[in-house]
Structure formats: structure tokens, C-alpha cells
Design a protein around this motif. Structure first.
Motif, mmCIF file in Angstrom:
data_model
loop_
_atom_site.group_PDB
_atom_site.id
_atom_site.type_symbol
_atom_site.label_atom_id
_atom_site.label_comp_id
_atom_site.label_asym_id
_atom_site.label_seq_id
_atom_site.Cartn_x
_atom_site.Cartn_y
_atom_site.Cartn_z
ATOM 1 N N ALA A 139 -9.630 -26.510 -64.638
ATOM 2 C CA ALA A 139 -9.570 -25.548 -65.751
ATOM 3 C C ALA A 139 -10.913 -24.889 -66.129
ATOM 4 O O ALA A 139 -12.079 -25.354 -65.936
ATOM 5 C CB ALA A 139 -8.971 -26.212 -67.035
ATOM 6 N N ARG A 140 -10.742 -23.705 -66.758
ATOM 7 C CA ARG A 140 -11.951 -23.153 -67.293
ATOM 8 C C ARG A 140 -12.328 -23.907 -68.489
ATOM 9 O O ARG A 140 -11.596 -24.576 -69.389
ATOM 10 C CB ARG A 140 -11.746 -21.470 -67.904
ATOM 11 C CG ARG A 140 -11.435 -20.799 -66.510
ATOM 12 C CD ARG A 140 -11.125 -19.572 -67.139
ATOM 13 N NE ARG A 140 -10.568 -18.457 -65.862
ATOM 14 C CZ ARG A 140 -11.410 -17.881 -65.015
ATOM 15 N NH1 ARG A 140 -12.660 -18.288 -65.101
ATOM 16 N NH2 ARG A 140 -10.838 -17.376 -64.134
ATOM 17 N N ALA A 141 -13.778 -23.486 -69.059
ATOM 18 C CA ALA A 141 -14.166 -24.217 -70.313
ATOM 19 C C ALA A 141 -13.778 -23.410 -71.613
ATOM 20 O O ALA A 141 -13.562 -24.038 -72.493
ATOM 21 C CB ALA A 141 -15.548 -24.218 -70.069
ATOM 22 N N ALA A 173 -24.181 -24.954 -69.654
ATOM 23 C CA ALA A 173 -25.437 -25.745 -70.218
ATOM 24 C C ALA A 173 -25.281 -25.715 -72.009
ATOM 25 O O ALA A 173 -25.784 -26.718 -72.379
ATOM 26 C CB ALA A 173 -26.668 -25.154 -69.578
ATOM 27 N N GLU A 174 -25.235 -24.347 -72.159
ATOM 28 C CA GLU A 174 -25.101 -24.339 -73.629
ATOM 29 C C GLU A 174 -23.673 -23.577 -73.831
ATOM 30 O O GLU A 174 -23.343 -22.592 -74.430
ATOM 31 C CB GLU A 174 -26.134 -23.411 -74.221
ATOM 32 C CG GLU A 174 -27.437 -23.845 -73.986
ATOM 33 C CD GLU A 174 -28.648 -22.885 -74.331
ATOM 34 O OE1 GLU A 174 -28.360 -21.810 -74.850
ATOM 35 O OE2 GLU A 174 -29.799 -23.286 -74.138
ATOM 36 N N PRO A 175 -22.953 -24.661 -74.212
ATOM 37 C CA PRO A 175 -21.373 -24.064 -74.402
ATOM 38 C C PRO A 175 -21.026 -23.453 -75.874
ATOM 39 O O PRO A 175 -21.890 -23.940 -76.867
ATOM 40 C CB PRO A 175 -20.502 -25.496 -74.373
ATOM 41 C CG PRO A 175 -21.317 -26.538 -74.326
ATOM 42 C CD PRO A 175 -22.853 -26.080 -73.943
ATOM 43 N N ARG A 180 -16.852 -26.197 -76.649
ATOM 44 C CA ARG A 180 -17.153 -27.439 -77.187
ATOM 45 C C ARG A 180 -15.784 -27.984 -77.819
ATOM 46 O O ARG A 180 -15.536 -29.325 -77.667
ATOM 47 C CB ARG A 180 -18.007 -27.534 -78.382
ATOM 48 C CG ARG A 180 -19.453 -27.019 -77.762
ATOM 49 C CD ARG A 180 -20.661 -27.470 -78.843
ATOM 50 N NE ARG A 180 -20.341 -26.725 -80.018
ATOM 51 C CZ ARG A 180 -20.901 -25.557 -80.467
ATOM 52 N NH1 ARG A 180 -21.397 -24.736 -79.599
ATOM 53 N NH2 ARG A 180 -20.656 -25.149 -81.715
ATOM 54 N N CYS A 181 -15.130 -27.120 -78.620
ATOM 55 C CA CYS A 181 -13.833 -27.829 -79.067
ATOM 56 C C CYS A 181 -12.766 -27.992 -77.990
ATOM 57 O O CYS A 181 -11.843 -28.946 -78.027
ATOM 58 C CB CYS A 181 -13.194 -26.788 -79.915
ATOM 59 S SG CYS A 181 -14.184 -26.382 -81.517
ATOM 60 N N ALA A 200 -21.974 -25.981 -65.048
ATOM 61 C CA ALA A 200 -22.191 -24.690 -64.308
ATOM 62 C C ALA A 200 -23.232 -24.794 -63.223
ATOM 63 O O ALA A 200 -24.385 -25.220 -63.689
ATOM 64 C CB ALA A 200 -22.282 -23.485 -65.298
ATOM 65 N N GLY A 201 -23.098 -24.081 -62.201
ATOM 66 C CA GLY A 201 -24.312 -24.038 -61.209
ATOM 67 C C GLY A 201 -24.281 -24.949 -60.234
ATOM 68 O O GLY A 201 -25.452 -25.185 -59.527
ATOM 69 N N ALA A 202 -23.371 -26.035 -60.252
ATOM 70 C CA ALA A 202 -23.660 -27.338 -59.554
ATOM 71 C C ALA A 202 -23.534 -27.109 -58.226
ATOM 72 O O ALA A 202 -24.199 -27.640 -57.368
ATOM 73 C CB ALA A 202 -22.605 -28.166 -60.036
ATOM 74 N N GLY A 203 -22.878 -26.031 -57.647
ATOM 75 C CA GLY A 203 -22.780 -25.584 -56.409
ATOM 76 C C GLY A 203 -24.016 -25.153 -55.857
ATOM 77 O O GLY A 203 -24.224 -25.082 -54.575
#
Length: 228
Positions: A139-141, A173-175, A180-181, A200-203
Motif C-alpha cells: 500500500a501507499r503511505a 524519510a520525513e512522512p 504518520r497516522c 522510500a528509495g530502498a531500490g
């Protein structure tokens, strides 16, 4: 959990990277990743299954059943290319064959759960039913993910399929406030546990770094060591 089907609430949300993280976290097992239909790539270009193997390591067997050049739903892409579509029974047979030689088979879908594989309207859900495999939802964040995730898990329950849980595919990195909720609200909205969040960016990490960090992103149910 010999076969695990990985789907998403949408396209481009991190399914491939989550699949790679699960494969990497289970580095002690013989893992296969099965991509039933790869769309939007020309012959010879590395697809999603190859990307999982690149990130997760040499213990991963990468298998792709079909490839269609246009970046469309598999059924549409197959029809426009004049090629035979991938049928759910073919996906199930391929997964079950891989299961005989591997400890874990990860089946990564295309787009969301109900994206069509052929003109008859069959979907990844049909393949999951044929293999009796649980499904992991990526899912999206951010804002909107609660509704999309709830709809996906409801569709699974309606079809009598087991949803193993939800993983956030790309956590900033800065949600923002919504992201956050949503970490707390996703299990409530979806009715299944939150089993991880991939940054994000793990790939873009070097494969060795990716492998060393993957377990920290995922709950023990997926082979990781992340705790709420």
C-alpha cells in the motif's frame, strides 16, 4: 507460507521492492520470484523478477511467464500485441512447480488485485485461489491509502482468500501527518496486520546494503525482525 502472492492497491507503489525485501529477509531459504506478466518492457530489458534477484541475492530464482511491450494491464497489453494472455491456471501451475524446488515462492502481480489478465476478466485473485496461497498487500503511505487498502482486503475476503497483511511500499524519510497516522490506522481500516514499511528509495541502495537492511523493514511473519 510456501507460496505468497504479492499484490498492491495500485501500480508503481513498491511491489517489486517489497517482494525483493521479503526475498532478502529470507536469505536462508531457497526463494523463487514469479512474475506472471511483465508489461511495458522490450525483449532483453531486465524486468521486475530480475530486479528482485539483483537486490535480494543469488539464492533467488527469477521466472517471468510472459512479456508484453506496452505499459498496460496484462489483458489489454496481450490483446494489443496479438499474443496469448497469461491464464490463472498457468500462473498456479508455474508457482506449484517452483514450490517443489524452493522453500518460498513469491508471485508478484501487475498493478492491483483485480487488474485483468485476459478478456474473460480473470485476475491475480483467481491465481491465488487456485494455489490456495495467502496474499500480501502493498500500500501507499499517504492520504487515500486507507480506502484503497480497505477495498483490496475486502475484495480478498469476499473471494475467500487469506490476506497475510499489509506492507507500506515506500515510506518517506520525513512522512507527513497523513503518513504518520496511517501507520496506526492501516490495520484498523484493512482488518489485517501491518507487516512492514519499506523506506522510500530502498531500490536505489547497493544490493549488499539492501540485503543487510531488509529484515529491519519487515515483521517476523515475513522473515524480518521489525516490531511495532
Amino acid at each position: 507460507m510456501t507460496i505468497l502472492v504479492v499484490t498492491g492497491t495500485d501500480t508503481e507503489i513498491g511491489k517489486t521492492i517489497v517482494t525483493a525485501a521479503v526475498a532478502a529477509a529470507n536469505h536462508g531459504l531457497r526463494v523463487a520470484v514469479l512474475k506472471p506478466a511483465q508489461t511495458g518492457l522490450a525483449p532483453g530489458e531486465p524486468g521486475d523478477a530480475a530486479e528482485v534477484a539483483r537486490l535480494a541475492g543469488k539464492h533467488v530464482t527469477a521466472v517471468e511467464l510472459a512479456r508484453f511491450p506496452e505499459p498496460l494491464a496484462p489483458g489489454t497489453a496481450a490483446r494489443r500485441a496479438g499474443l496469448a494472455p497469461v491464464r490463472p491456471f498457468e500462473i498456479a501451475e508455474a508457482a506449484q512447480k517452483l514450490e517443489t524446488e524452493h522453500d518460498l515462492v513469491l508471485v508478484e502481480g501487475a498493478g492491483g488485485l483485480l487488474v485483468r489478465f485476459d478478456d474473460e476478466g480473470t485476475t491475480l485473485a483467481d491465481a491465488a485461489r487456485l494455489t490456495a496461497a495467502p496474499v500480501l498487500v502493498v500500500a501507499r503511505a499517504g492520504l487515500g491509502t486507507l480506502n484503497a487498502t480497505a477495498l483490496t482486503t475486502e475484495a480478498l475476503r469476499t473471494r475467500g482468500l487469506v490476506c497475510r497483511g499489509v506492507v507500506v511500499g515506500s515510506m518517506p524519510a520525513e512522512p507527513d501527518l497523513a503518513a504518520r497516522c496511517n501507520i496506526d490506522d492501516l490495520p484498523v481500516a484493512s482488518g489485517v496486520p501491518l507487516l512492514g514499511a519499506v523506506p522510500a528509495g530502498a531500490g536505489a541502495l547497493e544490493p549488499g546494503d539492501f540485503r543487510s537492511r531488509a529484515s529491519s523493514w519487515l515483521a517476523p511473519e515475513l522473515g524480518g525482525n521489525r516490531h511495532p
